[in-house]
Design an enzyme around this catalytic site. Structure first.
Site, PDB file in Angstrom:
ATOM      1  N   ARG A   1       0.798  -1.222   0.000  1.00  0.00           N
ATOM      2  CA  ARG A   1       0.000   0.000   0.000  1.00  0.00           C
ATOM      3  C   ARG A   1       0.833   1.276   0.000  1.00  0.00           C
ATOM      4  O   ARG A   1       0.486   2.235  -0.690  1.00  0.00           O
ATOM      5  CB  ARG A   1      -0.941  -0.010   1.207  1.00  0.00           C
ATOM      6  CG  ARG A   1      -1.914   1.157   1.234  1.00  0.00           C
ATOM      7  CD  ARG A   1      -2.817   1.071   2.451  1.00  0.00           C
ATOM      8  NE  ARG A   1      -3.595  -0.159   2.440  1.00  0.00           N
ATOM      9  CZ  ARG A   1      -4.407  -0.525   3.427  1.00  0.00           C
ATOM     10  NH1 ARG A   1      -4.515   0.236   4.505  1.00  0.00           N
ATOM     11  NH2 ARG A   1      -5.096  -1.647   3.344  1.00  0.00           N
TER      12      ARG A   1
ATOM     13  N   ASP B   1      -3.287  -0.931  -3.521  1.00  0.00           N
ATOM     14  CA  ASP B   1      -4.134  -0.926  -2.329  1.00  0.00           C
ATOM     15  C   ASP B   1      -5.265  -1.931  -2.529  1.00  0.00           C
ATOM     16  O   ASP B   1      -6.231  -1.668  -3.246  1.00  0.00           O
ATOM     17  CB  ASP B   1      -4.701   0.472  -2.087  1.00  0.00           C
ATOM     18  CG  ASP B   1      -5.411   0.583  -0.741  1.00  0.00           C
ATOM     19  OD1 ASP B   1      -5.662  -0.471  -0.122  1.00  0.00           O
ATOM     20  OD2 ASP B   1      -5.717   1.713  -0.321  1.00  0.00           O
ATOM     21  N   LEU B   2      -5.125  -3.098  -1.901  1.00  0.00           N
ATOM     22  CA  LEU B   2      -6.135  -4.141  -2.042  1.00  0.00           C
ATOM     23  C   LEU B   2      -7.474  -3.687  -1.477  1.00  0.00           C
ATOM     24  O   LEU B   2      -8.537  -3.962  -2.043  1.00  0.00           O
ATOM     25  CB  LEU B   2      -5.669  -5.415  -1.327  1.00  0.00           C
ATOM     26  CG  LEU B   2      -4.473  -6.139  -1.931  1.00  0.00           C
ATOM     27  CD1 LEU B   2      -3.991  -7.226  -0.983  1.00  0.00           C
ATOM     28  CD2 LEU B   2      -4.850  -6.746  -3.277  1.00  0.00           C
TER      29      LEU B   2
ATOM     30  N   LYS C   1      -1.519 -20.477   4.704  1.00  0.00           N
ATOM     31  CA  LYS C   1      -2.591 -20.864   5.595  1.00  0.00           C
ATOM     32  C   LYS C   1      -3.008 -19.665   6.449  1.00  0.00           C
ATOM     33  O   LYS C   1      -2.214 -18.725   6.607  1.00  0.00           O
ATOM     34  CB  LYS C   1      -2.154 -22.035   6.482  1.00  0.00           C
ATOM     35  CG  LYS C   1      -1.245 -21.641   7.639  1.00  0.00           C
ATOM     36  CD  LYS C   1      -1.076 -22.768   8.603  1.00  0.00           C
ATOM     37  CE  LYS C   1      -0.385 -22.301   9.870  1.00  0.00           C
ATOM     38  NZ  LYS C   1      -1.195 -21.436  10.728  1.00  0.00           N
TER      39      LYS C   1
ATOM     40  N   HIS D   1       4.229 -24.461   6.353  1.00  0.00           N
ATOM     41  CA  HIS D   1       5.681 -24.558   6.481  1.00  0.00           C
ATOM     42  C   HIS D   1       6.128 -25.801   7.240  1.00  0.00           C
ATOM     43  O   HIS D   1       7.267 -26.238   7.094  1.00  0.00           O
ATOM     44  CB  HIS D   1       6.248 -23.295   7.143  1.00  0.00           C
ATOM     45  CG  HIS D   1       5.971 -23.184   8.610  1.00  0.00           C
ATOM     46  ND1 HIS D   1       4.805 -22.644   9.111  1.00  0.00           N
ATOM     47  CD2 HIS D   1       6.694 -23.547   9.694  1.00  0.00           C
ATOM     48  CE1 HIS D   1       4.842 -22.677  10.424  1.00  0.00           C
ATOM     49  NE2 HIS D   1       5.971 -23.223  10.811  1.00  0.00           N
TER      50      HIS D   1
ATOM     51  N   LYS E   1       9.706 -28.942   6.806  1.00  0.00           N
ATOM     52  CA  LYS E   1      10.715 -29.285   7.802  1.00  0.00           C
ATOM     53  C   LYS E   1      11.338 -30.648   7.490  1.00  0.00           C
ATOM     54  O   LYS E   1      10.625 -31.598   7.148  1.00  0.00           O
ATOM     55  CB  LYS E   1      10.095 -29.293   9.206  1.00  0.00           C
ATOM     56  CG  LYS E   1       9.675 -27.907   9.708  1.00  0.00           C
ATOM     57  CD  LYS E   1       9.042 -27.997  11.086  1.00  0.00           C
ATOM     58  CE  LYS E   1       8.658 -26.627  11.620  1.00  0.00           C
ATOM     59  NZ  LYS E   1       9.822 -25.808  11.972  1.00  0.00           N
TER      60      LYS E   1
ATOM     61  N   ASP F   1      -6.153 -22.679  14.281  1.00  0.00           N
ATOM     62  CA  ASP F   1      -4.822 -22.144  13.998  1.00  0.00           C
ATOM     63  C   ASP F   1      -3.767 -23.239  13.896  1.00  0.00           C
ATOM     64  O   ASP F   1      -2.851 -23.144  13.073  1.00  0.00           O
ATOM     65  CB  ASP F   1      -4.424 -21.149  15.093  1.00  0.00           C
ATOM     66  CG  ASP F   1      -3.079 -20.503  14.825  1.00  0.00           C
ATOM     67  OD1 ASP F   1      -2.853 -20.061  13.681  1.00  0.00           O
ATOM     68  OD2 ASP F   1      -2.257 -20.439  15.756  1.00  0.00           O
TER      69      ASP F   1
ATOM     70  N   HIS G   1      -1.253 -27.978  11.007  1.00  0.00           N
ATOM     71  CA  HIS G   1      -0.043 -28.670  11.454  1.00  0.00           C
ATOM     72  C   HIS G   1      -0.365 -30.029  12.075  1.00  0.00           C
ATOM     73  O   HIS G   1       0.258 -31.046  11.756  1.00  0.00           O
ATOM     74  CB  HIS G   1       0.705 -27.836  12.498  1.00  0.00           C
ATOM     75  CG  HIS G   1       1.127 -26.479  12.023  1.00  0.00           C
ATOM     76  ND1 HIS G   1       1.348 -26.176  10.698  1.00  0.00           N
ATOM     77  CD2 HIS G   1       1.377 -25.327  12.710  1.00  0.00           C
ATOM     78  CE1 HIS G   1       1.719 -24.911  10.588  1.00  0.00           C
ATOM     79  NE2 HIS G   1       1.739 -24.386  11.799  1.00  0.00           N
TER      80      HIS G   1
ATOM     81  N   LYS H   1      -0.528 -22.580  23.437  1.00  0.00           N
ATOM     82  CA  LYS H   1       0.300 -21.393  23.640  1.00  0.00           C
ATOM     83  C   LYS H   1       0.635 -21.263  25.125  1.00  0.00           C
ATOM     84  O   LYS H   1      -0.117 -21.697  25.984  1.00  0.00           O
ATOM     85  CB  LYS H   1      -0.460 -20.141  23.183  1.00  0.00           C
ATOM     86  CG  LYS H   1      -0.853 -20.132  21.722  1.00  0.00           C
ATOM     87  CD  LYS H   1       0.348 -19.836  20.849  1.00  0.00           C
ATOM     88  CE  LYS H   1      -0.067 -19.634  19.400  1.00  0.00           C
ATOM     89  NZ  LYS H   1       1.094 -19.310  18.548  1.00  0.00           N
TER      90      LYS H   1
END
Length: 476
Positions: free
Chosen positions: A45, A88-89, A156, A186, A190, A243, A248, A338
């Site tokens: 942007r 600018d999306l 993702k 990702h 690995k 998430d 994963h 977390k």
């Protein structure tokens, strides 16, 4: 090495681009893994010139990956391939300026023919971006004034539930064919994750016992010792199940549970993973209440952009079952969260006890049960646990480990996930990218959990603990 191409990066000012993408691209250039001629066009942007953009990218590489910079001249060579287009999306602008930049410049006929689009943007923007790409004559379907191949990398999450995932797939498929799409997780880049298929199918001592007859349970842990950081607004919409578990967690489960592919072609491997996702038992209110524990770390509701009465989970422990011939009745436990006690990702395969246990309490061998422990991070190791006699006169057994360590065994530095996956996308290898059917099947599983546990209050847990431990012990 891939053919000459132009990489178009939407979200060139994003944190992902600064921390992972630009350092990875620079290092691939240093290693000679980029083609002879390439251009990287960043879109963002803010208004800035090509030179300003190049200067900023150099600063980001030095700040986030200083160990990659060996020679300032190499950094200069890389930055000369960088270009910038303001876009600018949110304003719904077209991509006429991008098309002109793609077609412009010395040697453009050798680079514009092949275009790799990378969407380092929120997934909700993907439909709008691909429509703009098509309108500019740069899309993957049909004739194009620029010709050549087209590919698109999508970060993702791929939607936030089954319906949104299907809508996203439909929107992108209007502009790109499935074989042109690279949905990136990702974790699949690995080395220890990619090694699972080699470990299983190249070693005759493991494959015969890799089934319900010999394996008692599989436990997958994806733990982080930090909180949501500055992602409060995102987490309020997603939660831990969406998430981490949906992508994963279930991808690791599929790597452990898949059948041998007919060959190592990308679709053959992805076919077998797709069968696993379709075989995962869906949840009912009864099974979810028994097999799912959701938690929230103390202090989450005081994080920025988090509702004071939020019921979003930051921890999940889920017992999955894969209802097929190989795995019927074997529980696959996935625990993720977390602000847990440490940052670690590992897979523990525990084998059944021998028919008769001479060396412990009758009916139990949990202390010395055979295990295969695949540690993905922070170390990259594979360990095998077995029982052995403790020195002394008494017949007392202790568990011991034989361990393989990537860094100790191989002098060559392995590629990071983004190195590996960028190379694969450039060369057209989709094996470690997620196919549309896998996305939709995995969302079907997660949706069955969410619909079975609507708006429940997650159990609180202390920061740097292993989650709501008393609840986990009661349900284990």
């Amino acid at each position: 090495m891939s053919a000459n191409f132009t990489l178009v990066l939407f979200g060139a000012n994003s944190d992902l681009a600064a921390r992972k993408l630009f350092p990875s691209m620079f290092q691939l250039s240093r290693w000679g893994q980029m083609p002879a001629k390439y251009r990287i066009i960043g879109l963002g942007r803010p208004m800035k010139s090509h030179d300003e953009f190049r200067r900023e990218v150099r600063q980001k590489i030095v700040a986030h990956a200083p160990d990659t910079v060996r020679d300032e001249a190499e950094l200069e060579v890389f930055s000369n391939n960088l270009f910038y287009v303001r876009h600018d999306l949110a304003a719904g602008e077209g991509l006429e300026d991008l098309r002109r930049e793609v077609m412009r410049g010395e040697g453009q006929e050798e680079t514009c023919q092949n275009i790799l689009f990378y969407l380092s943007t929120p997934p909700s923007l993907a439909p709008r971006i691909v429509r703009s790409v098509e309108a500019a004559g740069l899309g993957g379907r049909g004739a194009s004034t620029c010709g050549g191949w087209r590919k698109i990398i999508l970060e993702k999450p791929f939607g936030h539930d089954l319906q949104s995932a299907r809508e996203l797939n439909r929107a992108v498929r209007k502009v790109f064919h499935e074989e042109q799409m690279y949905r990136i997780d990702h974790y699949l880049g690995k080395e220890p994750v990619q090694n699972i298929i080699v470990f299983r199918f190249s070693n005759g001592m493991f494959e015969p016992i890799w089934n319900r007859h010999y394996i008692d349970n599989v436990r997958i842990t994806i733990a982080e010792d930090f909180g949501i950081r500055d992602r409060g607004a995102y987490y309020e919409e997603s939660g831990l199940l969406r998430d981490i578990i949906q992508n994963h967690g279930l991808q690791l489960l599929a790597s452990v549970a898949m059948e041998p592919p007919v060959d190592l072609s990308p679709d053959a491997v992805r076919d077998e993973k797709g069968k696993v996702f379709r075989s995962v038992r869906l949840f009912t209110p009864e099974s979810a209440a028994r097999d799912v524990v959701l938690g929230q770390y103390e202090g989450y509701r005081q994080e920025a952009h988090v509702a004071p009465d939020s019921r979003v989970e930051t921890f999940a422990s889920v017992k999955f079952f894969v209802d097929n011939w190989r795995w019927m009745g074997v529980p696959f436990h996935i625990k993720a969260g977390k602000n847990l006690a440490e940052t670690v990702t590992e897979i523990v395969i525990t084998f059944k006890c021998p028919p008769q246990n001479f060396f412990g309490p009758p009916g139990s061998c949990s202390y010395t049960a055979n295990q295969i422990v695949i540690r993905i991070q922070p170390e990259e190791t594979i360990a095998i646990r077995f029982g052995t006699k403790r020195p002394g006169e008494s017949m007392v057994t202790d568990p011991v480990y034989m361990k393989f360590d990537y860094k100790a065994s191989f002098s060559k530095v392995g590629l990071t996930p983004y190195h590996r996956l960028l190379i694969d996308a450039m060369s057209g290898d989709q094996m470690h990218f997620i196919r549309d059917d896998a996305v939709e099947s995995s969302w079907t599983v997660i949706d069955s959990i969410k619909s079975s546990l609507p708006d429940i209050e997650p159990y609180p847990y202390a920061v740097h603990s292993w989650g709501p431990e008393s609840v986990l012990q009661a349900q284990s």
